[in-house]
Design a protein around this motif. Sequence first.
Motif, PDB file in Angstrom:
ATOM      1  N   THR A  38       0.848  -1.187   0.000  1.00 33.55           N
ATOM      2  CA  THR A  38       0.000   0.000   0.000  1.00 33.55           C
ATOM      3  C   THR A  38       0.887   1.241   0.000  1.00 33.55           C
ATOM      4  N   GLY A  39       0.386   2.315  -0.572  1.00 30.84           N
ATOM      5  CA  GLY A  39       1.177   3.542  -0.677  1.00 30.84           C
ATOM      6  C   GLY A  39       0.443   4.751  -0.150  1.00 30.84           C
ATOM      7  N   GLY A  40       0.388   5.791  -0.956  1.00 32.01           N
ATOM      8  CA  GLY A  40      -0.215   7.038  -0.523  1.00 32.01           C
ATOM      9  C   GLY A  40      -1.696   6.946  -0.261  1.00 32.01           C
ATOM     10  N   GLU A  41      -2.345   5.894  -0.756  1.00 30.98           N
ATOM     11  CA  GLU A  41      -3.797   5.753  -0.548  1.00 30.98           C
ATOM     12  C   GLU A  41      -4.152   5.248   0.841  1.00 30.98           C
ATOM     13  N   ALA A  63     -11.988  -7.952   5.917  1.00 31.08           N
ATOM     14  CA  ALA A  63     -10.776  -7.925   6.734  1.00 31.08           C
ATOM     15  C   ALA A  63      -9.878  -6.749   6.345  1.00 31.08           C
ATOM     16  N   PRO A  64      -9.151  -6.183   7.299  1.00 30.62           N
ATOM     17  CA  PRO A  64      -8.191  -5.112   6.992  1.00 30.62           C
ATOM     18  C   PRO A  64      -6.946  -5.673   6.314  1.00 30.62           C
ATOM     19  N   LEU A  65      -6.110  -4.774   5.803  1.00 30.17           N
ATOM     20  CA  LEU A  65      -4.944  -5.185   5.027  1.00 30.17           C
ATOM     21  C   LEU A  65      -3.992  -6.084   5.806  1.00 30.17           C
ATOM     22  N   GLN A  66      -3.734  -5.743   7.086  1.00 30.43           N
ATOM     23  CA  GLN A  66      -2.750  -6.529   7.834  1.00 30.43           C
ATOM     24  C   GLN A  66      -3.223  -7.952   8.095  1.00 30.43           C
ATOM     25  N   LEU A  67      -4.551  -8.157   8.163  1.00 26.03           N
ATOM     26  CA  LEU A  67      -5.065  -9.505   8.342  1.00 26.03           C
ATOM     27  C   LEU A  67      -4.871 -10.307   7.058  1.00 26.03           C
ATOM     28  N   LYS A  68      -5.040  -9.645   5.912  1.00 26.79           N
ATOM     29  CA  LYS A  68      -4.824 -10.309   4.636  1.00 26.79           C
ATOM     30  C   LYS A  68      -3.347 -10.602   4.392  1.00 26.79           C
ATOM     31  N   ALA A  69      -2.464  -9.877   5.081  1.00 24.60           N
ATOM     32  CA  ALA A  69      -1.019 -10.058   4.895  1.00 24.60           C
ATOM     33  C   ALA A  69      -0.435 -11.117   5.816  1.00 24.60           C
ATOM     34  N   ASN A  70      -1.223 -11.683   6.715  1.00 26.50           N
ATOM     35  CA  ASN A  70      -0.692 -12.677   7.647  1.00 26.50           C
ATOM     36  C   ASN A  70      -0.009 -13.825   6.917  1.00 26.50           C
ATOM     37  N   ASN A  71       1.112 -14.296   7.498  1.00 26.13           N
ATOM     38  CA  ASN A  71       1.962 -15.347   6.935  1.00 26.13           C
ATOM     39  C   ASN A  71       2.724 -14.883   5.697  1.00 26.13           C
ATOM     40  N   GLY A  72       2.772 -13.545   5.498  1.00 25.79           N
ATOM     41  CA  GLY A  72       3.484 -13.016   4.339  1.00 25.79           C
ATOM     42  C   GLY A  72       4.209 -11.727   4.676  1.00 25.79           C
ATOM     43  N   ILE A  73       4.197 -10.804   3.734  1.00 28.29           N
ATOM     44  CA  ILE A  73       4.912  -9.539   3.886  1.00 28.29           C
ATOM     45  C   ILE A  73       3.960  -8.381   3.620  1.00 28.29           C
ATOM     46  N   PHE A  74       4.075  -7.329   4.425  1.00 31.76           N
ATOM     47  CA  PHE A  74       3.236  -6.144   4.298  1.00 31.76           C
ATOM     48  C   PHE A  74       4.158  -4.946   4.108  1.00 31.76           C
ATOM     49  N   ILE A  75       4.076  -4.331   2.929  1.00 28.76           N
ATOM     50  CA  ILE A  75       4.956  -3.207   2.583  1.00 28.76           C
ATOM     51  C   ILE A  75       4.144  -1.918   2.555  1.00 28.76           C
ATOM     52  N   ILE A  76       4.554  -0.952   3.371  1.00 29.80           N
ATOM     53  CA  ILE A  76       3.941   0.374   3.337  1.00 29.80           C
ATOM     54  C   ILE A  76       4.904   1.283   2.592  1.00 29.80           C
ATOM     55  N   LEU A  92       6.864  -6.750   8.332  1.00 29.43           N
ATOM     56  CA  LEU A  92       6.376  -5.388   8.116  1.00 29.43           C
ATOM     57  C   LEU A  92       7.519  -4.520   7.605  1.00 29.43           C
ATOM     58  N   VAL A  93       7.308  -3.891   6.447  1.00 30.08           N
ATOM     59  CA  VAL A  93       8.350  -3.077   5.818  1.00 30.08           C
ATOM     60  C   VAL A  93       7.813  -1.670   5.582  1.00 30.08           C
ATOM     61  N   PHE A  94       8.520  -0.683   6.128  1.00 30.23           N
ATOM     62  CA  PHE A  94       8.236   0.714   5.817  1.00 30.23           C
ATOM     63  C   PHE A  94       9.266   1.172   4.792  1.00 30.23           C
ATOM     64  N   SER A  95       8.814   1.875   3.767  1.00 31.64           N
ATOM     65  CA  SER A  95       9.724   2.372   2.737  1.00 31.64           C
ATOM     66  C   SER A  95       9.436   3.851   2.500  1.00 31.64           C
ATOM     67  N   SER A  96      10.479   4.654   2.477  1.00 27.93           N
ATOM     68  CA  SER A  96      10.269   6.098   2.347  1.00 27.93           C
ATOM     69  C   SER A  96      11.489   6.778   1.735  1.00 27.93           C
ATOM     70  N   ASN A  97      11.243   7.894   1.038  1.00 22.03           N
ATOM     71  CA  ASN A  97      12.359   8.731   0.581  1.00 22.03           C
ATOM     72  C   ASN A  97      12.499   9.973   1.463  1.00 22.03           C
ATOM     73  N   ILE A  98      11.887   9.883   2.647  1.00 24.05           N
ATOM     74  CA  ILE A  98      12.006  10.942   3.653  1.00 24.05           C
ATOM     75  C   ILE A  98      12.848  10.409   4.811  1.00 24.05           C
ATOM     76  N   ASN A  99      13.684  11.255   5.370  1.00 21.34           N
ATOM     77  CA  ASN A  99      14.527  10.856   6.491  1.00 21.34           C
ATOM     78  C   ASN A  99      13.656  10.298   7.614  1.00 21.34           C
ATOM     79  N   PRO A 100      13.952   9.085   8.113  1.00 18.27           N
ATOM     80  CA  PRO A 100      13.137   8.490   9.176  1.00 18.27           C
ATOM     81  C   PRO A 100      12.976   9.397  10.394  1.00 18.27           C
ATOM     82  N   LEU A 101      14.000  10.188  10.715  1.00 20.77           N
ATOM     83  CA  LEU A 101      13.920  11.065  11.882  1.00 20.77           C
ATOM     84  C   LEU A 101      12.909  12.195  11.686  1.00 20.77           C
TER      85      LEU A 101
END
Length: 463
Positions: free
Chosen positions: A255-258, A277-290, A334-343
């Motif tokens: 999932t991205g900006g939406e 079901a919400p997205l994280q429930l559908k992602a169980n046993n796999g990978i969830f990328i934000i 769970l993976v967060f991906s961003s082009n903004i400084n995490p801080l």
Amino acid sequence: MNHSMNLTAAGSTEAADTSQAQHLRTLAPRPLALDETGLSRHFLTELMIKHLYDAGLLTLKQLMQRTALAGPVLEVLIEFLRKEVMIDVHGQGFDKRELSYGLTQRGRESAIDAYARSGYLGPAPVPIQRYREVVAAQTVHHTNVTAESMNQLFTNVVLRDSLKQQLGPAMNSGRAMFIYGPAGTGKTYITQKLTGLFTDSCLIPYAISVNEQVISLFDPLLHQPVEETVQAPSLMFDQGYDPRFVNCRRPEVITGGELGMDMLEVHFNPVTKEYQAPLQLKANNGIFIIDDMGRQRATPMEIFNRWIVPMEEKQDYLTLGAGRHFQTPFDQILVFSSNINPLDLADEAFLRRIGYKIYFGYLQPDEYSRIWQQVCAEKGIDFTPELLDFALTQLHARHEVGLRPCHPRDLLGMAQDRVRYLGGDAASLDTQSLSWAWDSYFVSLDADVEMSPNSVTGRNSHV
């Protein structure tokens, strides 16, 4: 000799299929009696009469296919419904051998009442406790990622060893990871490929039941069934795993900006009277990328705070109507991906909870050159060292634009578009076409002078 080898390979494949089938039967045995379903007779009869109301007449085989219930279970329900004068038995076909079932007037009235309470019409759900057990048994955190599997996955991808040595252990850790760096440095592409490390499958239920409230979970857009083991309910009652599950590749949910906070909670449709079901429930046993973290409809801190408890306890807490809470597994990478400084997105207290912070930076010239040559081969472009050198020295270096993995594909593709438009040879590009592609691809901030009457100065920069 070859014939013997083929027989051996076929035997090995058959043995592997048999072993997998046995594993699935052990993981989720098929319920052969009403009490083994974990659902009440009242609930299942309501589901059954809704199917009959929807279809008109159904045979036992058709009811098995629709409800994912074994024949012995359905026969108990049919007997009960006949005694309650809610269904009739009909003959079907020329020889009248195959019986079919339809609703009486009383049955139709009961079906309408059942629809008013719940609009769900599909396979029988899996009770939440059974779902928890299956998720735990096939946890994604038992997947063992090795240096060999990482190298094999990225054989044809330009990815420096230091990043592989971070991503591999992160996949094994069971902890969330934060991938960050400038736009266009390959974060999304690389994280999406990580699911290639999963060589096994997992069982996904069509729906789960929480106090006999049904929540649809299987999503054909996110869950890919494993074709080799797709099974249709058959009259062989004692064979196969529980058909209320689908054997799928491990999920990859992106999932991205939406993304909004509502997408992380159980959704109720008041028109159809169905829960989703919400997205994280559908992602169980796999990978969830934000992806594109920081650009969602919800604020970064709202999203981060939503994950604090699930990340620490490996459990999530969701709500049904009337404030009823229930607990679900949180078994995913769970993976967060961003082009903004995490801080700039989260405080240090939250970032400490994320095990791995992995930086994707600009490329070195040799890495850029390897990608350039790969793109030339894919697009049928004649590779010339002179054109590559022109891109590195006269375009990137001159304009002080960092080397990103996306640049070769975009620039060469646009240059090829121009050559085709002019009727030239699409396999042969020159510096003029490449310069044209560069000027069309990048936005010069000097344009601010013309576009904005309030601009005072222009900067010779490119984005």
